[in-house]
Scaffold this active site. Structure first.
Site, PDB file in Angstrom:
ATOM      1  N   LYS A   1       0.841  -1.180   0.000  1.00 48.74           N
ATOM      2  CA  LYS A   1       0.000   0.000   0.000  1.00 48.74           C
ATOM      3  C   LYS A   1       0.887   1.245   0.000  1.00 48.74           C
ATOM      4  O   LYS A   1       2.040   1.123   0.366  1.00 48.74           O
ATOM      5  CB  LYS A   1      -0.931  -0.018   1.190  1.00 48.74           C
TER       6      LYS A   1
ATOM      7  N   LYS B   1      -2.263   9.114  15.439  1.00 48.27           N
ATOM      8  CA  LYS B   1      -0.880   9.072  15.928  1.00 48.27           C
ATOM      9  C   LYS B   1      -0.811   9.913  17.192  1.00 48.27           C
ATOM     10  O   LYS B   1      -1.603  10.847  17.365  1.00 48.27           O
ATOM     11  CB  LYS B   1       0.071   9.672  14.896  1.00 48.27           C
TER      12      LYS B   1
ATOM     13  N   HIS C   1      -6.491  -1.013   6.407  1.00 45.65           N
ATOM     14  CA  HIS C   1      -6.604  -1.863   7.600  1.00 45.65           C
ATOM     15  C   HIS C   1      -7.999  -1.804   8.243  1.00 45.65           C
ATOM     16  O   HIS C   1      -8.615  -2.834   8.518  1.00 45.65           O
ATOM     17  CB  HIS C   1      -5.576  -1.461   8.660  1.00 45.65           C
TER      18      HIS C   1
ATOM     19  N   GLU D   1      -2.129   4.822  17.949  1.00 41.64           N
ATOM     20  CA  GLU D   1      -0.680   4.677  18.064  1.00 41.64           C
ATOM     21  C   GLU D   1      -0.133   5.804  18.920  1.00 41.64           C
ATOM     22  O   GLU D   1      -0.658   6.919  18.888  1.00 41.64           O
ATOM     23  CB  GLU D   1      -0.037   4.726  16.675  1.00 41.64           C
TER      24      GLU D   1
ATOM     25  N   ASP E   1      -3.802   6.410   4.992  1.00 42.50           N
ATOM     26  CA  ASP E   1      -2.747   5.502   5.469  1.00 42.50           C
ATOM     27  C   ASP E   1      -3.337   4.242   6.101  1.00 42.50           C
ATOM     28  O   ASP E   1      -2.810   3.149   5.919  1.00 42.50           O
ATOM     29  CB  ASP E   1      -1.875   6.255   6.485  1.00 42.50           C
TER      30      ASP E   1
HETATM   31  C1  BG6 Z   1       1.141   0.898   8.472  1.00 41.89           C
HETATM   32  C2  BG6 Z   1       0.983   2.396   8.470  1.00 41.89           C
HETATM   33  O1  BG6 Z   1       0.378   0.317   7.477  1.00 41.89           O
HETATM   34  O2  BG6 Z   1       0.752   0.373   9.733  1.00 41.89           O
HETATM   35  C3  BG6 Z   1       1.737   3.038   9.619  1.00 41.89           C
HETATM   36  O3  BG6 Z   1       1.483   2.930   7.252  1.00 41.89           O
HETATM   37  C4  BG6 Z   1       1.389   2.374  10.929  1.00 41.89           C
HETATM   38  O4  BG6 Z   1       1.465   4.435   9.685  1.00 41.89           O
HETATM   39  C5  BG6 Z   1       1.523   0.859  10.813  1.00 41.89           C
HETATM   40  O5  BG6 Z   1       2.260   2.879  11.923  1.00 41.89           O
HETATM   41  C6  BG6 Z   1       1.059   0.173  12.081  1.00 41.89           C
HETATM   42  O6  BG6 Z   1       1.247  -1.210  11.961  1.00 41.89           O
HETATM   43  P1  BG6 Z   1       1.175  -2.131  13.253  1.00 41.89           P
HETATM   44  O7  BG6 Z   1       1.270  -3.511  12.715  1.00 41.89           O
HETATM   45  O8  BG6 Z   1       2.339  -1.728  14.111  1.00 41.89           O
HETATM   46  O9  BG6 Z   1      -0.113  -1.830  13.917  1.00 41.89           O
END
Ligand code: BG6
Length: 511
Positions: A173, A363, A265, A241, A260
């Protein structure tokens, strides 16, 4: 999940379906091999797969990049990545096995010579009986570079599959930045690789806890009868996050939280929660059900009230003082990029009519947590004195995707004592306690599935396009509004996000 190719480890009983399949002879070419994703996720995952014995003997990993690297330079680089980030313990003997199959090809995307060298390298590996002509091309590169790389793969003939052998392409992506660009990308890739050879990565689908949504729903009798508008009040999907965006300006500025994370997701999580039972776990059936539910989904309106966005300002992350987005290195001081996004979806079908799905991500929020909360309606009647149930909330089933993987059921219980006071308690399932093995990293599972030719966990082009169809009106609306609301780092996002739920008489969970 189906696995169409690959072979079963001969040392294990092939009838035992719990045992993992190992990939047949093949090679993997990574474009963007020196990038962040490759260093932190892909190479460590390939090491872990080697360590678990799931890659074929002589597995070839070919890095493609502009650096003038020898095989030895690439080996040193890859070894460092594996040592620093692999999930399983680093062992020299395992490393030696992987290192034998490492190769590096120097080239740039717009220059033919690098791709000619790549074609020669692949032909050599095939002739030497290493790959059997089976090759996956991993495009861990910006989408703007997809067309030129695909054209080069076509020109050199390395995308052609012949006889029994296969050629596949893996795409990271973002799949475009809106519906039109996603369609263009799908066309470009589709002109070189047939759809069944295209593997679009959404690493959330590789997470154990995400696959467990299907097990929870469809392997049990307990949940499905209440999994509908008669019992569910609303669903909250949260991906929070605590990290900021320093160092990622090149990718993130102008992209923002919705593109993003929500487009891929969170909409995928929503589809798994809301879809009907597939007829089987084949890729076809799963995707068909996800597509049906995405076709029934719509944005709740008016968008000014049913969506929210924000941008983090300076604040505190635990005991650390942190800067706001505008002070992070590389961001345009006028940047309107959102670092927090929330939307409300509805699913127009009999099962979900009237049940809002609230999706949020951000974030620099209070803590790192991803969860799906199915929040149930209140009991229609409580035969208790009102003061006795003041502490009682709604029942909820919470799928804890990370970091404390598991499931929590929240319900009311009598508090000990002489009065009939009822308050919330919870019952927990923890992966760590119930299973003795660690969950593999999402990329281990997904890379192995690419090599096995098992497409179930990869969204197909229609899913991607439907997700953009849902998101585009929100992005257009926000683009007209200028600067997003600011929220202090370390908090749970902008006020408008709380107001968005308060209008519906609800509130966000504080995980
Ligand atoms: C990614 C995003 O797809 O997933 C990021 O581009 C994000 O911004 C990340 O930090 C988070 O992944 P995970 O597996 O740590 O939740």
């Amino acid at each position: 999940m189906d696995t169409e190719a690959g072979r079963v480890n001969p040392l294990r009983d092939p009838r035992d379906r719990r045992l993992p399949q190992i990939a047949g002879p093949c090679g993997l070419v990574i474009f963007g091999v020196t990038g962040d994703l490759s260093r932190k996720k892909l190479i460590p995952a390939i090491y872990d797969l080697t360590n678990r014995g799931l890659l074929p003997p002589g597995f070839a990993l070919i890095g493609f990049g502009r650096r003038e690297w020898s095989k030895k330079d690439f080996e040193e680089f890859a070894k460092k990545c594996a040592k620093e980030r692999s999930r399983t313990p680093f062992r020299e003997d395992v490393w030696e096995r992987l290192a034998e199959g490492l190769h590096f090809v120097t080239g740039t995307f717009d220059n033919d010579s690098g791709f000619d060298a790549l074609a020669a390298q692949l032909a050599e590996l095939e002739e030497a009986g290493v790959t059997g002509g089976n090759v996956a091309f991993y495009l861990s590169i910006p989408p703007d570079d997809f067309p030129v790389v695909c054209r080069q793969l076509e020109r050199t003939g390395v995308a052609d599959q012949s006889g029994e052998s296969w050629r596949r392409v893996v795409i990271e992506k973002p799949f475009g930045h809106d519906l039109d660009s996603a369609r263009d990308l799908n066309d470009v890739v589709g002109s070189v690789f047939p759809e069944e050879s295209v593997f679009r990565i959404d690493h959330y689908l590789g997470k154990e806890t995400v696959q467990n949504i299907l097990a929870l729903r469809f392997a049990n009798q307990l949940f499905e009868p209440v999994w509908n508008a008669h019992y569910v009040d609303h669903v909250q999907i949260t991906m929070a996050e605590d990290i900021g965006l320093g160092g990622r300006a090149g990718y993130y500025d102008g992209i923002g939280a919705a593109r993003d994370v929500i487009q891929n997701h969170l909409i995928q999580l929503m589809a798994l929660v809301a879809m009907e039972e597939p007829t089987s776990f084949s890729a076809h059936s799963l995707r068909e059900e996800k597509i049906k539910v995405l076709e029934s989904a719509a944005l709740a309106e008016p968008l000014d009230k049913t969506t929210a966005r924000g941008q983090y300002g300076a604040g505190w992350q635990g005991s650390e003082k942190v800067v706001g987005l505008h002070e992070e290195e590389g961001y345009d001081p006028e940047s309107t990029t959102e670092t927090y996004a929330a939307i409300t979806l509805e699913v127009h079908n009999r099962r979900w009519g009237g049940v809002p799905f609230y999706l949020r991500t951000g974030k620099r929020l209070g803590r790192r947590v991803t969860e799906i909360a199915i929040v149930f309606s209140r009991a229609p009647h409580l035969p208790f004195d009102e003061t006795m149930t003041e502490e009682l909330g709604s029942n909820a089933l919470v799928i804890r995707v990370q970091p404390d993987e598991g499931v929590t059921l929240r319900f009311g219980s009598k508090t000990p004592g002489t009065t009939m006071e009822v308050r919330d308690v919870s019952m927990d399932f923890d992966y760590g306690e119930s299973f003795t093995v660690d969950s593999p990293e999402a990329y281990e599972r997904l890379i192995l599935d690419v090599l096995l030719g098992a497409p179930s966990l990869f969204p197909e082009s229609r899913e991607v396009e439907l997700s953009w169809m849902l998101l585009d009106p929100v992005l257009d609306n926000w683009a007209r509004k200028g600067m997003p609301e600011s929220y202090p780092a370390g908090t749970w996002g902008p006020r408008s996000a709380d107001e968005m739920l308060a209008r519906d008489g609800r509130s966000w969970r504080r995980p």
